[in-house]
Scaffold this active site. Structure first.
Site, short mmCIF file in Angstrom:
data_model
loop_
_atom_site.label_atom_id
_atom_site.label_comp_id
_atom_site.label_asym_id
_atom_site.label_seq_id
_atom_site.Cartn_x
_atom_site.Cartn_y
_atom_site.Cartn_z
N LYS A 144 0.84 -1.20 0.00
CA LYS A 144 0.00 0.00 0.00
C LYS A 144 0.88 1.25 0.00
O LYS A 144 1.98 1.23 0.57
CB LYS A 144 -0.89 -0.03 1.25
CG LYS A 144 -1.94 1.06 1.33
CD LYS A 144 -2.84 0.86 2.54
CE LYS A 144 -3.96 1.90 2.58
NZ LYS A 144 -4.86 1.65 3.74
N SER A 166 -10.10 -0.59 6.48
CA SER A 166 -9.39 -0.39 5.21
C SER A 166 -8.72 -1.63 4.65
O SER A 166 -8.36 -1.65 3.47
CB SER A 166 -8.36 0.74 5.35
OG SER A 166 -9.03 1.98 5.43
N SER A 222 -9.50 1.89 2.39
CA SER A 222 -8.50 2.61 1.64
C SER A 222 -7.45 1.73 0.99
O SER A 222 -6.72 2.22 0.15
CB SER A 222 -7.82 3.62 2.56
OG SER A 222 -7.11 2.97 3.59
#
Lengths: 581, 581
Positions: free
Chosen positions: A142, A241, A217
């Site tokens: 990420k 997330s 996210s």
């Protein structure tokens, strides 16, 4: 985020900066790996990796192997049955295809990754043994996990041009374990959306249906992994997330408790906020990733690198479910409805499947009585905006980019006429709180945690196992992936963050409009519940993955992984026996 | 603290309320146990328990046994060699004497304690086995540990008349372990002073010299235990509150890491403040108390009662120092001066004694290089007042009592003419911070923790053990007990709270003016350092206990207890061999 951007940046408009960054990203895709874009009207792009012709049959096989069971691929790498260069090349190609179809990546550094893969192979060649537990394995990260010499955009234009001086602790440890970080993945501006869109890299789409969101996210990871563009990714979770994109993209994930895995040195939104800590965890198409990743890191003693990590070694007896009847005759509880929002029909069917599968495997399954979920949600959400948006505001001001206030595409509304009165009515407007006010919120949270602990312990009287319920099975999100701009659900994930429960998500089935028919209206819990109810159109969701959440106790990562494998096995057998998908 | 006091209270002036409460406390001392007060001019009252004639020879022997080694007393109780009523009676008497000479108690409930002791004895009579690991043992509790039906004054007039509905988790567990909570002990108003004085119960004095402070905030425990008025007490520590009184009163204590022992339900100052968590720990005249108390609680799985407690069982191998060379040929480091304030001569001599004792016992002792201690202190102190005093203000406003702004006695200044320019120059004025500002302080703290972790790990190159330094030996306070109003030192304790290191304090020796002569002035680190230097008058401190601190790693309670026992044994042998006190 830099508080005062360097002069050179101020001279350029944020739009120009973003356009340049995006162009540089495009240019970083090796030209031989550019593919013909599928037409915009093609919503499902899952097969692009197989059909575009870029990967050799051997490469496709490696990818199939890695996606089916990453521990098999890891074993092949560790024993020299394949090289890291082969595997990294294959996944780099599939990642580029994922990028070109779903826009899931941020930093692309193929040369660096292949160079690293070569070093790993050389090591094996020389020593005839793996470097570590993740030897040669490409791992996607990420866009928070800082790597020396690269930018960490993390959804903000102000981070363009800011090169990291050092690797974050996670990356440092992944290297020492032999892994090959090979791409970084997209996030929403602010990190605090359950979707994935920002002004620098734009919007990531769901490869099952590009009109839909992959969640967020960690949505770049979600899309990439669903495309088989990575065998194992690392995301983060402060409010769902990891779990939202995993549920929306048919993946497995683990949300560990606070301070079990090393976050130090990673970029973050709301940095310094420690009331509800963001945690990192693995995401993958195969359940074996959860143990592979978590055990590798914990065995490497992350508490010697990150002062916030608890010195708790990997306990194999806990993974073997020593504290849960050794995995025999357990008692699970299903949360059919948390009394805040009722799950859509496919979720309900998925829970029924899990119940049947677990009962078939000899376990008991009872109903979970929800407790205070709306209060927990309100307290947690109030804490997460206790700075009144100061963190976002500063990050936007540093470049002049506007704060994104809706994830809906301006120019590309969904064709269905969705009248969805989604208003954040359940939590008041965010405002800046004082430290004293924050302390009062901590007291509320602590009281709610104590009440939930006692509530869970009290189930000892219902289970017939002599123990409280072993784990709760619940939705991770009340629906499957929804059109861009419409995901407002962290109602089922916040519990884990606020109570710090170790949780996983696992895929169960796919939406089938023929059987997942709309339910008649119920007495709605609240406005959101009604909106969610109205959102369910069978035409909107066909074929989408349906995932569920398994909720365990605080710092019970080993057992949650063990139980997730147990549920997964029971489910696969049940589906096979009943010829279900 | 109640935010809006009941109407009845508002009708009474806080002074009247306090006077009534104090009178009720006096009345709760059984009349047969009132003693003739020693004259005010008698500074050292340590021998009052022995000389006042209230205790029988058998009772005195029980108390001697408990004070020498509480685990021996616990074993006697667990095997029926004495009854809880006998032991509780003896300690209740000595506690009343301690109260009458040092004013160390708050709630006195002799009847309830003896009733409980009787129940414990009845259980043993009937089952011929102990209830639990603390069977029959009287335990004193700092005035934060809520007990059903009693007030929890905690230094504030507003808490007068507020009876607790339930026991806090600690008390609940102590009862289940067979213990007999028998008195509660005094604290300063706000809990945030290193001394012990409030408007309700007044000032607690040091039994070694009543013109001096016993320290704080667990100063009631400090005085009580030094008087042999309890075999084991429980205090708390957010900035040194266990360690300062232990050092000033010649006691052992353990400051565990955050969230190892169950704090839930206890009253607290700055309640909800979680950036630097207050922790609870044992205090005692015998080193065996540390293991007895900590193991008993951890073995009882406090994480099933308090959601914040980490599910880490007691690991005996860690107590046996498996990770520290099994206690052989270890390497300790001594922090002679933290570069913020230099310790007084008796502390320096104590460190030399420990060094010699450890070397004699086959260990290596090197110098500890301090790192960032002033920055750590500043960051921590800023966090602890991030509410700008709101918590204190509200608690005072609720009754109308004034906030105490100095611990100096108005009417009873110390006879020595001490010109001590003690000004809190090192930290700016407290002001209310926003949540966003607090998050920035967390980032500072995290950076400092990481730097200290790396710094400690880097000592691996200096130790010759293959490991970093096993533990740091340091002052707990730069001086021994000082006159009331003059203790401003948490410079050596804040490190443990801010870095969350498991720490202990152990007694080493006593001040001897003949050998602890003043040092020549050094180049002062700062204004405080100069003030501390000037404070050292050999005449002021004769015979006072000198304690030191042992600092271990985060969540390393078992090893810190094991190392404290090891140091204690080495020291006792060294003193015996060299005929030292």
């Amino acid at each position: 985020m830099s508080e005062s951007p360097p002069r050179s940046k101020l001279q350029e408009d944020w739009k120009t900066l973003c356009a340049k960054k995006k162009a540089a990203q495009m240019a970083s895709i090796p030209s031989a790996w550019r593919i013909e874009q599928p037409p915009e009207s093609q919503l499902d792009v899952l097969s692009a990796v197989e059909t575009c012709g870029l990967l050799s049959p051997q490469e496709l096989e490696l990818i199939e192997t890695g996606s089916r069971d990453v521990s098999v691929l890891a074993e092949m790498l560790a024993t020299g049955k394949c090289t890291s260069v082969e595997v990294t090349t294959a996944y780099s190609k599939s990642a580029m295809i994922a990028q070109q179809t779903t826009n899931c990546l941020t930093e692309i550094f193929v040369d660096r990754a292949l160079q690293r893969a070569k070093e790993v192979d050389d090591y094996f060649e020389q020593h005839r043994k793996p470097i570590g537990a993740l030897h040669g394995l490409p791992i996607s990260l990420k866009d928070q996990f800082t790597m020396k010499g690269l930018e960490t955009i993390m959804g903000y234009a102000c981070n363009i041009g800011e090169l990291a001086d050092e690797d974050c602790v996670l990356v440092e440890m992944l290297y020492e374990l032999g892994a090959v970080p090979f791409v970084r993945t997209n996030v929403p501006q602010t990190l605090m959306w359950g979707e994935t869109h920002n002004n620098v890299f734009g919007r990531t789409t769901n490869p099952y249906n590009r009109k839909l969101t992959p969640g967020g996210s960690s949505g770049g990871e979600g899309a990439l992994l669903a495309m088989k563009g990575s065998p194992l990714g690392v995301g983060t979770d402060i409010d769902g997330s990891l779990r939202i994109p995993s549920a929306f993209c048919g993946l497995y994930t683990l949300r560990p408790s606070y301070e079990r895995l090393p976050y130090h040195g990673a970029s973050n939104a709301l940095s310094g906020q420690e009331s509800i800590s963001s945690v990192l965890g693995p995401m993958s198409t195969s359940v074996s990733a959860l143990k592979l990743f978590t055990k590798a890191l914990v065995d490497a003693r992350p508490w010697e690198r990150d002062p916030l990590v608890i010195p708790k070694p990997w306990v194999d007896a806990q993974y073997q479910l020593a504290e849960h009847g050794s995995g025999k005759n357990m008692c699970f509880a299903i949360m059919w409805d948390n009394k805040v929002v009722r799950p859509h029909p496919p979720l309900k069917r998925a829970m029924k499947m899990v119940k049947a599968a677990l009962e078939k495997a000899g376990h008991r399954v009872i109903d979970w009585e929800p407790l205070n979920h709306l209060d927990i949600y309100r307290t947690a959400q109030t804490i997460l905006v206790a700075d009144g948006g100061e963190d976002y505001r500063r990050a936007c001001e540093a470049s002049g980019e506007p704060l994104i206030t809706s994830m809906s595409p301006d120019d590309d509304p969904h064709p269905l006429d969705l009248e969805i009165p989604l208003v954040k009515t359940l939590v008041g407007s965010p405002r800046s709180r004082s430290a004293y006010e924050l302390w009062q919120l901590h007291k509320e949270k602590r009281t709610l945690r104590k009440a939930y602990l006692d509530h869970w312990n009290a189930t000892e009287n219902l289970t017939n196992t002599g123990r409280p319920v072993d784990a709760i099975i619940s939705p991770a999100v009340a629906y499957t992936a929804v059109p861009h701009g419409l995901n407002y659900d962290s109602f089922y994930t916040t519990l884990g963050n606020a109570m710090d429960y170790a949780c996983s998500v696992f895929p169960v089935t796919f939406v089938d409009p023929a059987i997942d028919i709309p339910s008649p209206p119920h007495e709605f819990h609240n406005h959101e519940d009604e909106a969610f109810y109205k959102l369910y159109h069978p035409d909107l969701f066909p074929g989408l993955p349906v995932g569920l959440q398994l909720i365990g106790r605080t710092l019970e990562e080993e057992a949650v992984i063990g139980m997730t494998e147990l549920v997964d096995t029971a489910l696969k057998e049940y589906k096979k026996d009943n010829q279900l998908r």
